[in-house]
Design an enzyme around this catalytic site. Structure first.
Site: not given
Ligand SMILES: [Zn+2]
Length: 510
Positions: A271-272, A275, A301
């Site tokens: 997830h990170e 980003h 997101e």
């Protein structure tokens, strides 16, 4: 281009680059605060963050920005600014300026201080699993945010809408509420059915104990493998994972490890890293200006949840990476096969914790937070009644009850950091991620094939060509429409999940 306009443009760009350096310094203070600062430093750090926030605010509302803009927009209307700065930049800068001048310095400073202390108070309360000491601190933050919302909102905008606009410019709070309601009604009956199907498959691999050192190596490897550039970034540890940018070539991602569930850290990292890949793909030349900034939180997101879920939970991904990944895991994984792992990380289980929620129930966690936070900001829910309202909402939306505040109202850092209006961007991110997938497959072919060959570079390149270069010169809805030919809507998302759940849904009569 006239000499004067050229000088003004150079001055404007310098001004924004310098502000971005200050903002990067602020981000470094916050990064340090959340990675290893001793608790004794909290008071001083809150003051430092507050002071620096005020200084940055002063630069944002500087009158000279308007003088440069007046001249440059005049030149732009004559067509003499072509190619000197990406289209849409100047109008965006003017809007930002108009929004920023509405906030007095005193409020900017008070908010920065209250939210820095708020995060600390939240962390301590979470540790104790009891929100009593945190509620008065939160009440103060809510009052400040109401004040901010009143200053920010324009005609026809609700207080909550004014805060949502900070993260998702142009989004309509009421329409978004309706969209989430439609999603909730569409999926709520099916969720019970899918949860039943999940129960037949007990956990086997995610519960194998994996040492932290091993997890560190594994997570570093996967972040790098999907395209996060470690020459321009780092992976560290914290209690609430996040990603932050310290400069155009310095991006920090943070994850957390659980010895008893290695998939938790693994998905946080994906997830990170999503980003981080976005931040690393923005135009460095325009760092701190609209063309070098992320479009919106919803688009951010969409990137993180694309890598975490659309890619990371697909069978093709596991078939592609697992033969290599096996070596980072303990010896018992030699007998695991990718298909079983893909099934295991796709369990549908209504639960109390948002960050561990499966894709299908995830949006319900968001819809209920949006309901509660809009009531807090509009004034129809008091902070002291929030814990009870939280538990009631979880029972109503997901049929579960938290055992304590730590897995209830205290689970997320957002409100302690003053981030009201932020949560909806996660669900928007889900919808947009599915639209990216649809658009990608129509130009690159079936995703499963790409993932089996681990051709992650193709996906990063697609984003680099279509999504990253626009920056904030477009709003999220303009960007999605331009790239996919469709507005932001739930159909791609519903189709994506229905394809994933085709088998268990076959027997569903809902
Ligand atoms: Zn995120």
């Amino acid at each position: 281009m006239a000499m004067e306009a050229l000088r003004s443009l150079a001055a404007l760009i310098d001004h924004f680059h310098e502000t971005a350096r200050w903002a990067g310094t602020l981000a470094l203070l916050e990064w340090d605060e959340r990675t290893g600062m001793p608790s004794g430093g909290a008071e001083q750090r809150a003051q430092q963050i507050s002071d620096l926030s005020v200084l940055i605010h002063r630069r944002r509302v500087d009158r000279c920005v308007i003088d440069w803009l007046d001249e440059l927009q005049e030149a732009e209307s004559r067509g003499s600014l072509r190619d000197a700065i990406p289209a849409g930049s100047l109008s965006r800068i003017r809007e930002d300026h108009e929004k920023a001048v509405r906030l007095p310095e005193s409020l900017v400073g008070a908010l920065a201080k209250a939210t820095t202390m708020g995060q600390r108070s939240w962390g301590e309360a979470k540790e104790r699993k009891d929100c009593t000491s945190f509620l008065p601190v939160l009440a103060e933050i809510v009052e400040l945010k109401k004040e901010e919302a009143d200053l920010r909102r324009v005609e026809g905008m609700s207080r909550y809408g004014a805060l949502l606009d900070l993260f998702e410019e142009g989004a309509d709070a009421e329409q978004l509420g309706k969209l989430f309601y439609r999603l909730q009604s569409y999926w709520s009956g099916k969720i019970d059915h899918l949860a039943e199907a999940t129960k037949e498959r007990p956990r086997r691999w995610s519960t194998v104990e994996v040492g932290i050192e091993r997890q560190r190596a594994l997570n570093h490897w996967i972040a790098n493998h999907i395209g996060f550039d470690f020459q321009r970034g780092r992976l560290d540890e914290t209690s609430h994972p996040f990603c932050t940018t310290l400069g155009p070539h310095d991006h920090r991602i943070l994850t957390r490890y659980d010895r008893n569930d290695w998939t938790s850290g693994f998905y946080s990292t994906l997830h990170e890293a999503g980003h981080g890949i976005y931040e690393q793909g923005l135009a460095t030349r325009w760092h701190g200006l609209p063309a070098g900034s992320a479009t919106s939180l919803g688009i951010h997101e969409s990137l993180s949840r694309f890598w975490e879920n659309v890619i990371g939970r697909s069978e093709g991904f596991w078939r592609g990476v697992f033969p290599e990944m096996r070596d980072w895991l303990p010896p018992e994984f030699q007998s695991a096969n990718p298909g079983d792992l893909a099934l295991e990380v796709n369990r549908v289980e209504p639960s109390c914790i948002r960050v561990e929620a499966d894709e299908t129930t995830y949006n319900l966690h968001i819809a209920l937070r949006m309901e509660l936070e809009s009531k807090l900001i509009e004034g129809s829910l008091r902070v002291e009644d929030l814990p009870a309202a939280w538990n009631e909402a979880y029972a109503r939306y997901l049929g579960v009850t938290p055992a304590h505040d730590g897995e209830g109202v205290l689970q997320d850092i957002h409100w302690s950091a003053g981030l009201f209006g932020y949560f909806p961007t996660y669900a928007l991110g889900n919808l947009i991620a599915a639209q990216w997938l649809e658009a990608m497959e129509s130009s690159l072919g079936p995703m499963e094939k790409i993932l089996e060959k681990q051709e992650f570079g193709l996906l990063v390149e697609w984003f680099r060509n279509h999504v990253f270069p626009k920056g904030r010169c477009l709003t999220s809805s303009q960007l999605v429409e331009e790239v996919t030919g469709k507005p932001i809507q739930p159909f791609a998302w519903n189709g994506y999940l229905e394809k994933k759940w085709a088998e268990p849904l076959k027997s569903f009569r809902g």
